[in-house]
Design a protein around this motif. Structure first.
Motif, PDB file in Angstrom:
ATOM      1  N   ARG A  44     -53.130   3.027  14.514  1.00  0.00           N
ATOM      2  CA  ARG A  44     -54.044   2.840  14.878  1.00  0.00           C
ATOM      3  C   ARG A  44     -54.451   4.719  15.491  1.00  0.00           C
ATOM      4  O   ARG A  44     -55.323   4.909  15.786  1.00  0.00           O
ATOM      5  CB  ARG A  44     -53.878   2.059  16.608  1.00  0.00           C
ATOM      6  N   ASP A  45     -53.320   4.912  16.211  1.00  0.00           N
ATOM      7  CA  ASP A  45     -52.886   6.633  16.716  1.00  0.00           C
ATOM      8  C   ASP A  45     -53.425   7.460  15.971  1.00  0.00           C
ATOM      9  O   ASP A  45     -54.412   8.374  16.390  1.00  0.00           O
ATOM     10  CB  ASP A  45     -51.667   6.765  17.266  1.00  0.00           C
ATOM     11  N   LEU A  46     -53.204   7.185  14.643  1.00  0.00           N
ATOM     12  CA  LEU A  46     -53.437   8.301  13.312  1.00  0.00           C
ATOM     13  C   LEU A  46     -55.028   7.808  13.481  1.00  0.00           C
ATOM     14  O   LEU A  46     -56.133   9.311  13.627  1.00  0.00           O
ATOM     15  CB  LEU A  46     -53.093   8.215  12.515  1.00  0.00           C
ATOM     16  N   VAL A  47     -55.783   6.932  13.616  1.00  0.00           N
ATOM     17  CA  VAL A  47     -57.151   6.847  13.536  1.00  0.00           C
ATOM     18  C   VAL A  47     -58.053   7.130  14.815  1.00  0.00           C
ATOM     19  O   VAL A  47     -58.920   8.100  14.280  1.00  0.00           O
ATOM     20  CB  VAL A  47     -57.508   5.207  13.281  1.00  0.00           C
ATOM     21  N   ALA A  48     -57.215   7.235  16.488  1.00  0.00           N
ATOM     22  CA  ALA A  48     -58.309   7.605  17.311  1.00  0.00           C
ATOM     23  C   ALA A  48     -58.076   9.583  16.861  1.00  0.00           C
ATOM     24  O   ALA A  48     -58.782  10.280  17.771  1.00  0.00           O
ATOM     25  CB  ALA A  48     -57.325   7.139  18.305  1.00  0.00           C
ATOM     26  N   GLN A  49     -56.881   9.642  16.463  1.00  0.00           N
ATOM     27  CA  GLN A  49     -56.572  10.979  16.586  1.00  0.00           C
ATOM     28  C   GLN A  49     -57.592  11.731  14.872  1.00  0.00           C
ATOM     29  O   GLN A  49     -58.416  12.523  15.934  1.00  0.00           O
ATOM     30  CB  GLN A  49     -55.282  11.884  15.652  1.00  0.00           C
ATOM     31  N   ASN A  50     -57.827  10.876  14.399  1.00  0.00           N
ATOM     32  CA  ASN A  50     -58.629  11.700  13.048  1.00  0.00           C
ATOM     33  C   ASN A  50     -60.155  11.111  13.866  1.00  0.00           C
ATOM     34  O   ASN A  50     -61.110  12.380  13.327  1.00  0.00           O
ATOM     35  CB  ASN A  50     -58.753  10.075  11.396  1.00  0.00           C
ATOM     36  N   GLU A  51     -60.361  10.686  14.503  1.00  0.00           N
ATOM     37  CA  GLU A  51     -61.895  10.508  15.456  1.00  0.00           C
ATOM     38  C   GLU A  51     -62.017  11.133  16.541  1.00  0.00           C
ATOM     39  O   GLU A  51     -63.496  12.116  16.270  1.00  0.00           O
ATOM     40  CB  GLU A  51     -61.853   8.796  15.649  1.00  0.00           C
ATOM     41  N   ARG A  52     -61.199  11.450  16.756  1.00  0.00           N
ATOM     42  CA  ARG A  52     -61.424  12.581  17.788  1.00  0.00           C
ATOM     43  C   ARG A  52     -61.802  14.014  17.216  1.00  0.00           C
ATOM     44  O   ARG A  52     -62.486  15.064  17.597  1.00  0.00           O
ATOM     45  CB  ARG A  52     -59.851  12.731  18.774  1.00  0.00           C
ATOM     46  N   ALA A  53     -60.629  14.082  15.816  1.00  0.00           N
ATOM     47  CA  ALA A  53     -61.088  15.362  15.170  1.00  0.00           C
ATOM     48  C   ALA A  53     -62.377  15.479  14.767  1.00  0.00           C
ATOM     49  O   ALA A  53     -63.133  16.827  14.774  1.00  0.00           O
ATOM     50  CB  ALA A  53     -59.708  15.654  13.785  1.00  0.00           C
ATOM     51  N   ILE A  54     -62.884  14.493  14.201  1.00  0.00           N
ATOM     52  CA  ILE A  54     -64.867  14.771  13.706  1.00  0.00           C
ATOM     53  C   ILE A  54     -65.561  14.561  14.629  1.00  0.00           C
ATOM     54  O   ILE A  54     -66.648  15.582  14.435  1.00  0.00           O
ATOM     55  CB  ILE A  54     -64.639  13.067  12.936  1.00  0.00           C
ATOM     56  N   ALA A  55     -65.364  14.539  16.035  1.00  0.00           N
ATOM     57  CA  ALA A  55     -66.105  14.371  17.452  1.00  0.00           C
ATOM     58  C   ALA A  55     -65.856  15.655  17.778  1.00  0.00           C
ATOM     59  O   ALA A  55     -66.873  16.586  18.168  1.00  0.00           O
ATOM     60  CB  ALA A  55     -65.340  13.947  18.459  1.00  0.00           C
ATOM     61  N   ARG A  56     -64.733  16.499  17.585  1.00  0.00           N
ATOM     62  CA  ARG A  56     -65.048  18.158  18.214  1.00  0.00           C
ATOM     63  C   ARG A  56     -65.179  18.786  16.919  1.00  0.00           C
ATOM     64  O   ARG A  56     -66.284  19.573  17.290  1.00  0.00           O
ATOM     65  CB  ARG A  56     -62.994  18.092  17.954  1.00  0.00           C
ATOM     66  N   ILE A  57     -65.663  18.342  15.517  1.00  0.00           N
ATOM     67  CA  ILE A  57     -66.480  19.352  14.621  1.00  0.00           C
ATOM     68  C   ILE A  57     -67.979  19.397  15.217  1.00  0.00           C
ATOM     69  O   ILE A  57     -68.752  19.748  15.223  1.00  0.00           O
ATOM     70  CB  ILE A  57     -66.220  18.550  13.074  1.00  0.00           C
ATOM     71  N   ASP A  58     -68.200  18.029  15.117  1.00  0.00           N
ATOM     72  CA  ASP A  58     -69.518  17.455  16.016  1.00  0.00           C
ATOM     73  C   ASP A  58     -70.432  18.356  16.810  1.00  0.00           C
ATOM     74  O   ASP A  58     -71.188  18.804  17.103  1.00  0.00           O
ATOM     75  CB  ASP A  58     -69.740  16.191  16.023  1.00  0.00           C
TER      76      ASP A  58
END
Length: 135
Positions: A83-97
């Motif tokens: 779950r933590d890795l999912v959150a980190q990945n979602e955060r990285a996608i948000a930084r790309i956006d």
């Protein structure tokens, strides 16, 4: 991000690290695929945890109960990590956006492109990460 949908991050020691739209799309794809894999893994683990909860332990000795408890706690820990890795990945996608992908959240200098290619969830440059780990 610039008008051509690429990110240009000023480099501290050398030329600017430029992320093309294609590179950012590839990173997004890797992150999204990993989110999908992790989500499936979480669902599987939660199902396994739930099915083990209803298993009757009648007749088991203490060692069996202890082993079952250890296995359950291990599955829960792995699920929380996923779950933590999912959150980190979602955060990285948000930084790309947001156009801030590749910028250190601590010193606001660029994170090395090679570091991000190896670990696309990185939020800190190597120097800041080393400093954080020493604390």
């Amino acid at each position: 991000m610039s008008a051509d949908n690429s990110a240009v991050v000023p480099a501290q020691n050398g030329p600017a690290a430029t992320w093309t739209a294609e590179e950012l799309s590839e990173v997004r794809g890797r992150l999204t695929a990993e989110i999908d894999d992790l989500t499936a893994e979480i669902a599987r683990a939660e199902s396994e945890i739930a099915s083990n909860d209803v298993t009757d332990g009648a007749g088991d000795d203490q060692a069996d109960a202890g082993a079952r408890t250890y296995q359950r706690e291990r599955e829960i820990a792995l699920t929380l990590n996923a779950r933590d890795l999912v959150a980190q990945n979602e955060r990285a996608i948000a930084r790309i956006d947001a156009g801030t992908y590749g910028v250190c959240e601590s010193c606001h200098q660029p994170i090395g492109k090679e570091r991000l290619q190896a670990f696309p969830r990185a939020t800190l440059c190597v120097a800041c990460k080393q400093r954080e780990e020493r604390r």
